[in-house]
Every structure is written in C-alpha cells, then in structure tokens.
Motif scaffolding. Structure first.
Motif, PDB file in Angstrom:
ATOM      1  N   ALA A 118       0.986  -1.138  -0.123  1.00 57.96           N
ATOM      2  CA  ALA A 118       0.148  -0.023  -0.078  1.00 57.96           C
ATOM      3  C   ALA A 118       0.739   1.252   0.176  1.00 57.96           C
ATOM      4  O   ALA A 118       1.713   1.181   0.528  1.00 57.96           O
ATOM      5  CB  ALA A 118      -0.860   0.035   1.237  1.00 57.96           C
ATOM      6  N   ALA A 119       0.420   2.273  -0.441  1.00 59.03           N
ATOM      7  CA  ALA A 119       0.908   3.616  -0.343  1.00 59.03           C
ATOM      8  C   ALA A 119       0.673   4.168   0.926  1.00 59.03           C
ATOM      9  O   ALA A 119      -0.167   3.791   1.554  1.00 59.03           O
ATOM     10  CB  ALA A 119       0.352   4.350  -1.671  1.00 59.03           C
ATOM     11  N   CYS A 120       1.448   5.166   1.271  1.00 60.86           N
ATOM     12  CA  CYS A 120       1.075   5.827   2.506  1.00 60.86           C
ATOM     13  C   CYS A 120       1.296   7.258   2.182  1.00 60.86           C
ATOM     14  O   CYS A 120       2.363   7.792   2.092  1.00 60.86           O
ATOM     15  CB  CYS A 120       1.810   5.255   3.674  1.00 60.86           C
ATOM     16  N   PRO A 121      -0.011   8.076   2.053  1.00 56.52           N
ATOM     17  CA  PRO A 121       0.365   9.491   1.328  1.00 56.52           C
ATOM     18  C   PRO A 121       0.981  10.335   2.361  1.00 56.52           C
ATOM     19  O   PRO A 121       1.614  11.393   1.913  1.00 56.52           O
ATOM     20  CB  PRO A 121      -0.752  10.014   1.146  1.00 56.52           C
ATOM     21  N   HIS A 122       1.277  10.038   3.589  1.00 55.20           N
ATOM     22  CA  HIS A 122       1.810  11.260   4.715  1.00 55.20           C
ATOM     23  C   HIS A 122       3.163  10.657   4.951  1.00 55.20           C
ATOM     24  O   HIS A 122       3.675  11.264   6.019  1.00 55.20           O
ATOM     25  CB  HIS A 122       0.682  11.248   5.950  1.00 55.20           C
ATOM     26  N   ALA A 123       3.339   9.707   4.335  1.00 53.48           N
ATOM     27  CA  ALA A 123       4.881   9.081   4.793  1.00 53.48           C
ATOM     28  C   ALA A 123       5.981   9.756   3.713  1.00 53.48           C
ATOM     29  O   ALA A 123       6.033   9.700   2.528  1.00 53.48           O
ATOM     30  CB  ALA A 123       5.288   7.570   4.727  1.00 53.48           C
ATOM     31  N   ASP A 124       7.218  10.330   4.356  1.00 53.81           N
ATOM     32  CA  ASP A 124       8.206  10.511   3.268  1.00 53.81           C
ATOM     33  C   ASP A 124       8.887   9.398   2.746  1.00 53.81           C
ATOM     34  O   ASP A 124       9.652   9.576   1.543  1.00 53.81           O
ATOM     35  CB  ASP A 124       9.278  11.350   4.214  1.00 53.81           C
TER      36      ASP A 124
END
Length: 160
Positions: A118-124
C-alpha cells in the motif's frame, strides 16, 4: 506449503528490488539522528509489538563503543505523536492506518511507513512488504527495520 514458499520468495525478491528505498530511508534517518532527533515508533494491526522491537533495536548500537540512539515506542497509539513528537524527530509507523502519520509530517517530523502492498500519502519514505500473507509481510517488515537499524548506524559512523 508451496504457495507460502512462493509468496515468501516473491516478497523477498521485491525487497531486494526495493533496496534503494530502504537505503534512502536509512540515510534520511541517520541525518536526523546526527542532528539530535529521536525515533518514535508505533504500529497498527499487530504492528505495536514490532514498534517495541524497533525502539529496542535503535537503542542498541550496531557498532561497538558507539552511543545508543534515542527511541520511544508508542505502541498502538499514534495519537501520542503530537504530544511527544518534535519537528526534528522521526516517526516510524508499522502498518499505519489512514492519516496516522499526517500529524507527524505536519509537525515537520521525518515519516517512515512500513506498509503491506500500500501507498502511504503522509510518509516521506514508504517501505512496502509485497505480500498479502500476514506472516510473510511481518517477516519482510522485521527484515526492513533491521536493515534500517544497521544502515543508520553505518551512515552515522561514516559521517562521524
């Protein structure tokens, strides 16, 4: 058993293919640690125990004679990030949900997510285990955070 073995081998190969992503995350973490940051780890869906493991690992130096790195385990409570986190800190979320890392990122913290497919939009930095099998994904996450631990120490040693 064959399906499990195939899934495990496939996830392992995907981790090798993503080695650059792990190295980039470790380099960014080392830069933060070099400036006095702390690691705050939390986990969801069984990741809370892994968060404790991450915190323990980072407080034990890989290289003999080097100082421990400051790390705290928030267990399954990412809601503690705005209470305990500082802008210079590192937030590591294991299987974070939705916007678990949004507050940390908003504070200026470096954010690292260990996710499952999964993507994690709030992760650098997103380190994804390429498996739908919970046991295989956990094994890949354990490998990832041990790599982060070792590489961070190696980068700090090279800089120091």
């Amino acid at each position: 058993m064959t399906r499990f073995r195939t899934d495990r081998e496939s996830a392992g190969r995907a981790l090798v293919d993503d080695a650059g992503v792990v190295i980039e995350a470790a380099a960014a973490m080392a830069a933060r640690f070099g400036s006095g940051s702390r690691l705050l780890a939390f986990g969801r869906d069984g990741g809370a125990s892994d968060a404790a493991h991450v915190a323990v690992e980072f407080t034990h130096p890989v290289i003999v004679g080097k100082p421990a790195l400051p790390a705290l385990c928030l267990g399954g409570e990412p809601s503690l990030l705005p209470v305990l986190g500082r802008p210079e800190d590192i937030a590591v979320g294991i299987r974070p949900a939705g916007d678990d890392l949004a507050v940390a990122r908003g504070l200026g913290m470096l954010t690292v997510a260990l996710t499952v497919n999964a993507a994690c939009p709030h992760a650098d930095h997103v380190l994804a285990a390429a498996s739908d099998d919970a046991l295989v994904a956990r094994e890949i996450h354990v490998t990832m955070y041990h790599l982060l631990w070792e590489l961070v120490h190696v980068f700090l040693e090279a800089d120091g």
